[in-house]
Write a protein that holds these residues in place. Structure first.
Motif, PDB file in Angstrom:
ATOM      1  N   LEU A 363      98.299  18.891  31.672  1.00  0.00           N
ATOM      2  CA  LEU A 363      98.030  19.425  33.014  1.00  0.00           C
ATOM      3  C   LEU A 363      97.208  20.707  32.966  1.00  0.00           C
ATOM      4  CD1 LEU A 363     101.529  18.788  34.634  1.00  0.00           C
ATOM      5  CD2 LEU A 363      99.428  17.486  35.001  1.00  0.00           C
ATOM      6  N   PHE A 364      97.576  21.621  32.091  1.00  0.00           N
ATOM      7  CA  PHE A 364      96.826  22.869  31.996  1.00  0.00           C
ATOM      8  C   PHE A 364      95.383  22.620  31.554  1.00  0.00           C
ATOM      9  CE2 PHE A 364     101.149  24.919  31.260  1.00  0.00           C
ATOM     10  CZ  PHE A 364     101.207  25.468  32.531  1.00  0.00           C
ATOM     11  N   LYS A 365      95.197  21.695  30.610  1.00  0.00           N
ATOM     12  CA  LYS A 365      93.844  21.376  30.153  1.00  0.00           C
ATOM     13  C   LYS A 365      93.049  20.666  31.257  1.00  0.00           C
ATOM     14  CE  LYS A 365      95.269  21.157  25.315  1.00  0.00           C
ATOM     15  NZ  LYS A 365      95.595  20.266  24.166  1.00  0.00           N
ATOM     16  N   MET A 366      93.722  19.827  32.042  1.00  0.00           N
ATOM     17  CA  MET A 366      93.055  19.170  33.169  1.00  0.00           C
ATOM     18  C   MET A 366      92.529  20.206  34.159  1.00  0.00           C
ATOM     19  SD  MET A 366      94.697  16.737  36.138  1.00  0.00           S
ATOM     20  CE  MET A 366      94.504  15.191  35.285  1.00  0.00           C
ATOM     21  N   ASN A 367      93.343  21.220  34.433  1.00  0.00           N
ATOM     22  CA  ASN A 367      92.912  22.255  35.374  1.00  0.00           C
ATOM     23  C   ASN A 367      91.695  23.006  34.862  1.00  0.00           C
ATOM     24  OD1 ASN A 367      94.137  22.291  37.847  1.00  0.00           O
ATOM     25  ND2 ASN A 367      95.643  23.867  37.359  1.00  0.00           N
ATOM     26  N   VAL A 368      91.654  23.287  33.556  1.00  0.00           N
ATOM     27  CA  VAL A 368      90.480  23.951  32.972  1.00  0.00           C
ATOM     28  C   VAL A 368      89.246  23.079  33.134  1.00  0.00           C
ATOM     29  CG1 VAL A 368      89.431  24.662  30.797  1.00  0.00           C
ATOM     30  CG2 VAL A 368      91.753  25.401  31.350  1.00  0.00           C
ATOM     31  N   THR A 369      89.402  21.770  32.921  1.00  0.00           N
ATOM     32  CA  THR A 369      88.275  20.842  33.071  1.00  0.00           C
ATOM     33  C   THR A 369      87.804  20.772  34.514  1.00  0.00           C
ATOM     34  OG1 THR A 369      89.031  19.497  31.201  1.00  0.00           O
ATOM     35  CG2 THR A 369      87.523  18.456  32.757  1.00  0.00           C
ATOM     36  N   ASN A 370      88.770  20.691  35.447  1.00  0.00           N
ATOM     37  CA  ASN A 370      88.425  20.545  36.866  1.00  0.00           C
ATOM     38  C   ASN A 370      87.924  21.840  37.493  1.00  0.00           C
ATOM     39  OD1 ASN A 370      89.106  17.839  36.884  1.00  0.00           O
ATOM     40  ND2 ASN A 370      91.178  18.180  37.651  1.00  0.00           N
ATOM     41  N   TYR A 371      88.435  22.970  37.000  1.00  0.00           N
ATOM     42  CA  TYR A 371      88.092  24.269  37.589  1.00  0.00           C
ATOM     43  C   TYR A 371      87.669  25.246  36.491  1.00  0.00           C
ATOM     44  CZ  TYR A 371      90.572  22.179  41.513  1.00  0.00           C
ATOM     45  OH  TYR A 371      90.975  21.336  42.522  1.00  0.00           O
ATOM     46  N   GLU A 373      85.539  27.547  36.297  1.00  0.00           N
ATOM     47  CA  GLU A 373      85.191  28.919  36.677  1.00  0.00           C
ATOM     48  C   GLU A 373      86.396  29.709  37.161  1.00  0.00           C
ATOM     49  OE1 GLU A 373      82.164  30.045  36.044  1.00  0.00           O
ATOM     50  OE2 GLU A 373      81.767  28.035  35.248  1.00  0.00           O
ATOM     51  N   SER A 374      87.578  29.116  37.055  1.00  0.00           N
ATOM     52  CA  SER A 374      88.785  29.783  37.546  1.00  0.00           C
ATOM     53  C   SER A 374      89.475  30.565  36.432  1.00  0.00           C
ATOM     54  CB  SER A 374      89.769  28.752  38.098  1.00  0.00           C
ATOM     55  OG  SER A 374      91.035  29.332  38.315  1.00  0.00           O
ATOM     56  N   PRO A 375      89.612  31.881  36.551  1.00  0.00           N
ATOM     57  CA  PRO A 375      90.350  32.652  35.546  1.00  0.00           C
ATOM     58  C   PRO A 375      91.788  32.169  35.397  1.00  0.00           C
ATOM     59  CG  PRO A 375      89.138  34.117  37.004  1.00  0.00           C
ATOM     60  CD  PRO A 375      89.060  32.755  37.614  1.00  0.00           C
ATOM     61  N   ASN A 376      92.381  31.747  36.500  1.00  0.00           N
ATOM     62  CA  ASN A 376      93.774  31.326  36.479  1.00  0.00           C
ATOM     63  C   ASN A 376      94.030  30.168  35.526  1.00  0.00           C
ATOM     64  OD1 ASN A 376      96.594  30.951  37.723  1.00  0.00           O
ATOM     65  ND2 ASN A 376      95.612  28.972  38.064  1.00  0.00           N
ATOM     66  N   THR A 377      93.098  29.199  35.461  1.00  0.00           N
ATOM     67  CA  THR A 377      93.347  28.029  34.623  1.00  0.00           C
ATOM     68  C   THR A 377      93.435  28.416  33.148  1.00  0.00           C
ATOM     69  OG1 THR A 377      90.972  27.510  34.436  1.00  0.00           O
ATOM     70  CG2 THR A 377      92.184  26.500  36.261  1.00  0.00           C
ATOM     71  N   TYR A 378      92.603  29.351  32.716  1.00  0.00           N
ATOM     72  CA  TYR A 378      92.622  29.788  31.325  1.00  0.00           C
ATOM     73  C   TYR A 378      93.852  30.648  31.039  1.00  0.00           C
ATOM     74  CZ  TYR A 378      87.844  28.089  31.322  1.00  0.00           C
ATOM     75  OH  TYR A 378      86.732  27.286  31.438  1.00  0.00           O
ATOM     76  N   ASP A 379      94.263  31.447  32.015  1.00  0.00           N
ATOM     77  CA  ASP A 379      95.464  32.250  31.852  1.00  0.00           C
ATOM     78  C   ASP A 379      96.681  31.351  31.668  1.00  0.00           C
ATOM     79  OD1 ASP A 379      96.680  35.176  32.394  1.00  0.00           O
ATOM     80  OD2 ASP A 379      97.943  33.669  33.367  1.00  0.00           O
ATOM     81  N   ALA A 394      95.940  31.038  22.211  1.00  0.00           N
ATOM     82  CA  ALA A 394      96.401  31.877  23.319  1.00  0.00           C
ATOM     83  C   ALA A 394      95.456  33.069  23.496  1.00  0.00           C
ATOM     84  CB  ALA A 394      97.820  32.359  23.060  1.00  0.00           C
ATOM     85  N   VAL A 395      95.122  33.741  22.413  1.00  0.00           N
ATOM     86  CA  VAL A 395      94.218  34.894  22.470  1.00  0.00           C
ATOM     87  C   VAL A 395      92.856  34.475  23.005  1.00  0.00           C
ATOM     88  CG1 VAL A 395      92.925  36.546  21.070  1.00  0.00           C
ATOM     89  CG2 VAL A 395      95.386  36.222  20.688  1.00  0.00           C
ATOM     90  N   ALA A 396      92.334  33.342  22.501  1.00  0.00           N
ATOM     91  CA  ALA A 396      91.006  32.885  22.917  1.00  0.00           C
ATOM     92  C   ALA A 396      90.953  32.636  24.427  1.00  0.00           C
ATOM     93  CB  ALA A 396      90.623  31.618  22.156  1.00  0.00           C
ATOM     94  N   ASN A 397      92.018  32.063  24.977  1.00  0.00           N
ATOM     95  CA  ASN A 397      92.021  31.752  26.416  1.00  0.00           C
ATOM     96  C   ASN A 397      92.293  32.984  27.265  1.00  0.00           C
ATOM     97  OD1 ASN A 397      91.745  28.678  27.162  1.00  0.00           O
ATOM     98  ND2 ASN A 397      92.817  28.768  25.196  1.00  0.00           N
ATOM     99  N   TYR A 398      93.115  33.905  26.780  1.00  0.00           N
ATOM    100  CA  TYR A 398      93.276  35.169  27.507  1.00  0.00           C
ATOM    101  C   TYR A 398      91.944  35.925  27.548  1.00  0.00           C
ATOM    102  CZ  TYR A 398      98.412  34.794  27.561  1.00  0.00           C
ATOM    103  OH  TYR A 398      99.706  34.404  27.787  1.00  0.00           O
ATOM    104  N   GLN A 399      91.213  35.889  26.444  1.00  0.00           N
ATOM    105  CA  GLN A 399      89.909  36.555  26.409  1.00  0.00           C
ATOM    106  C   GLN A 399      88.921  35.878  27.364  1.00  0.00           C
ATOM    107  OE1 GLN A 399      89.166  36.323  22.159  1.00  0.00           O
ATOM    108  NE2 GLN A 399      89.858  38.439  21.819  1.00  0.00           N
ATOM    109  N   LYS A 400      89.019  34.550  27.480  1.00  0.00           N
ATOM    110  CA  LYS A 400      88.156  33.821  28.416  1.00  0.00           C
ATOM    111  C   LYS A 400      88.423  34.272  29.847  1.00  0.00           C
ATOM    112  CE  LYS A 400      85.365  30.577  29.935  1.00  0.00           C
ATOM    113  NZ  LYS A 400      83.896  30.645  29.740  1.00  0.00           N
ATOM    114  N   VAL A 401      89.697  34.506  30.175  1.00  0.00           N
ATOM    115  CA  VAL A 401      90.050  34.995  31.512  1.00  0.00           C
ATOM    116  C   VAL A 401      89.281  36.270  31.817  1.00  0.00           C
ATOM    117  CG1 VAL A 401      91.902  35.924  32.956  1.00  0.00           C
ATOM    118  CG2 VAL A 401      92.353  33.966  31.471  1.00  0.00           C
ATOM    119  N   LEU A 402      89.274  37.188  30.866  1.00  0.00           N
ATOM    120  CA  LEU A 402      88.679  38.506  31.103  1.00  0.00           C
ATOM    121  C   LEU A 402      87.153  38.467  31.118  1.00  0.00           C
ATOM    122  CD1 LEU A 402      91.116  40.682  28.972  1.00  0.00           C
ATOM    123  CD2 LEU A 402      91.146  40.251  31.440  1.00  0.00           C
TER     124      LEU A 402
END
Length: 420
Positions: A363-371, A373-379, A394-402
């Protein structure tokens, strides 16, 4: 990201009703201790040669910090200065509150009047006592210019400025209902669905009614929906049977609408159509209940029906049911409706808490694919990796958020904690 602290979520089971609140309730917009349901915008109309104010309501999900910009169907509301607040509350209740999916979340565009007798009458009418006075007769017949304003100016303006999807509904009452029938008849493709509430089909000695029936008889309205609501405007000694044979001018209003229903009810036009008579409502009280019933009819396909057990014991089979539902919604609306980010996000955390890591990750990966540009999905995906001991991802995706939003304070705290 979830609105509850993630550390707490990991050790606390998400209850059924809590999940519903999380998915559907985001609170009123508040500013300076005032509850706000919309904003006032404006567009200058070259067609009408005047500035036109419009009242805009955006779904509450547009205000979710860090979430993507979804697109929404648009509801255009005539006599917007009268009906805006009631329709906004109704739409929020039907699409956002208590887990309701009876309607899709929608942008509402209320159109206040400047010259109602001009804009909402489709043709010129001679003086016709007691309804058409000399003043009304002289200014009448601007409906086609008003339709041009909608098509060439207002709708393009709304589409350029707000996150609109290509599905539009038009609602009108009385003269507004007359305008709804004019646009349905003469500009059919401008809207996908229509709600005409106690329309003034007596207009111009019923000549407009005759023209409407003649034109609609030649159209195939297979992808168009219409709800027709009718008030009780008869004297107490009248009923729907007796009024048919009445010749009193005061019953011409309801007789004209009943004649319209007789024509529309034969289904030869393939119109998705429903009619309802409100015995206990007057011309003035009927808009509220008819709008509610009309929205329920038009968007009957939108309700996501999950049992309490399915929601409490969420699993891959339940999610497959949700995916099939949104495929059906997409078919009805005529464009692909992506599963809402907030809903998928919530079910992802629910799965994570239930230790269904395979489904949570899906589900979390689906949200990243669908959205993307959303910081929330990567968080949220980073939370998933952190919960499963995968520090690197975890670090890589938190960094993507920022990189998408440098001012995500929760993410900054979580990233700093992992890098210590």
């Amino acid at each position: 990201m979830i609105t509850t602290d993630f550390a707490t979520v990991k050790i606390k089971k998400i209850l059924f009703f809590g999940v519903l609140i999380l998915i559907t309730s985001f609170g009123f917009a508040q500013k300076n201790n005032k509850i706000e349901i919309g904003t006032v915008d404006s567009v200058f109309s070259k067609v009408l040669n005047e500035n036109r104010k419009v009242l805009i309501h955006l779904p509450k999900s547009t205000r979710l910090t860090g979430f993507s910009k979804q697109k929404y169907p648009v509801l255009y509301l005539l006599d917007g200065d009268v009906h805006f607040s009631s329709v906004v509350g109704m739409m929020e209740q039907l699409s956002e509150m208590n887990g309701n999916t009876l309607c899709p979340e929608m942008i509402i565009v209320g159109i206040p009047n400047t010259n109602r007798g001009r804009d909402l009458t489709p043709t010129h009418s001679d003086i016709d006592p007691p309804f058409v006075t000399k003043d009304l007769s002289e200014q009448s017949g601007g409906g086609e210019k008003f339709a041009a304003f909608l098509e060439k100016e207002l709708i393009p303006f709304i589409d350029s400025k707000y996150p609109t999807a290509p599905y539009r509904t038009l609602i009108g009452h009385s003269f507004g209902g007359l305008t709804v029938m004019n646009i349905l008849t003469n500009h059919t493709a401008l809207f996908n669905s229509y709600i005409a509430i106690d329309p003034s089909m007596w207009w111009d000695r019923q000549n407009f009614l005759k023209e409407t029936e003649a034109k609609l008889r030649t159209k195939d309205l297979v992808n168009t929906s219409l709800f027709l609501g009718v008030a009780n405007t008869m004297d107490e000694n009248m009923n729907l049977v007796k009024v048919r044979n009445d010749t009193n001018v005061m019953t011409k209003h309801i007789r004209s609408i009943l004649d319209l229903n007789d024509f529309l009810g034969d289904k030869k036009t393939h119109l998705n159509y429903q009619y309802k008579y409100y015995k206990d409502d007057s011309h003035g009280s009927v808009p509220l209940i008819a709008t509610y019933d009309g929205l329920r009819f038009i968007f009957a396909f939108n309700q996501l029906k999950l049992t309490i057990g399915e929601q409490m014991n969420f699993n891959k089979a339940v999610f497959s049911k949700i995916e099939k539902h949104y495929e059906l919604v997409s078919k009805h609306l005529g464009y692909k409706v992506t599963l809402p980010e907030a809903m998928v996000n919530s079910y992802g955390y629910q799965s994570l808490v239930s230790k269904n890591n395979e489904l949570a990750g899906y589900l979390f990966k689906m949200n990243v694919t669908n959205y993307p540009e959303s910081p929330n999905t990567y968080d949220s995906l980073a939370d998933f990796y952190e919960a499963n001991g995968d520090k690197k991802n975890a670090v890589a995706n938190y960094q993507k958020v920022l990189t998408l939003d440098k001012d995500f304070p929760e993410t900054k705290d979580k990233l700093e904690r992992l890098l210590k």
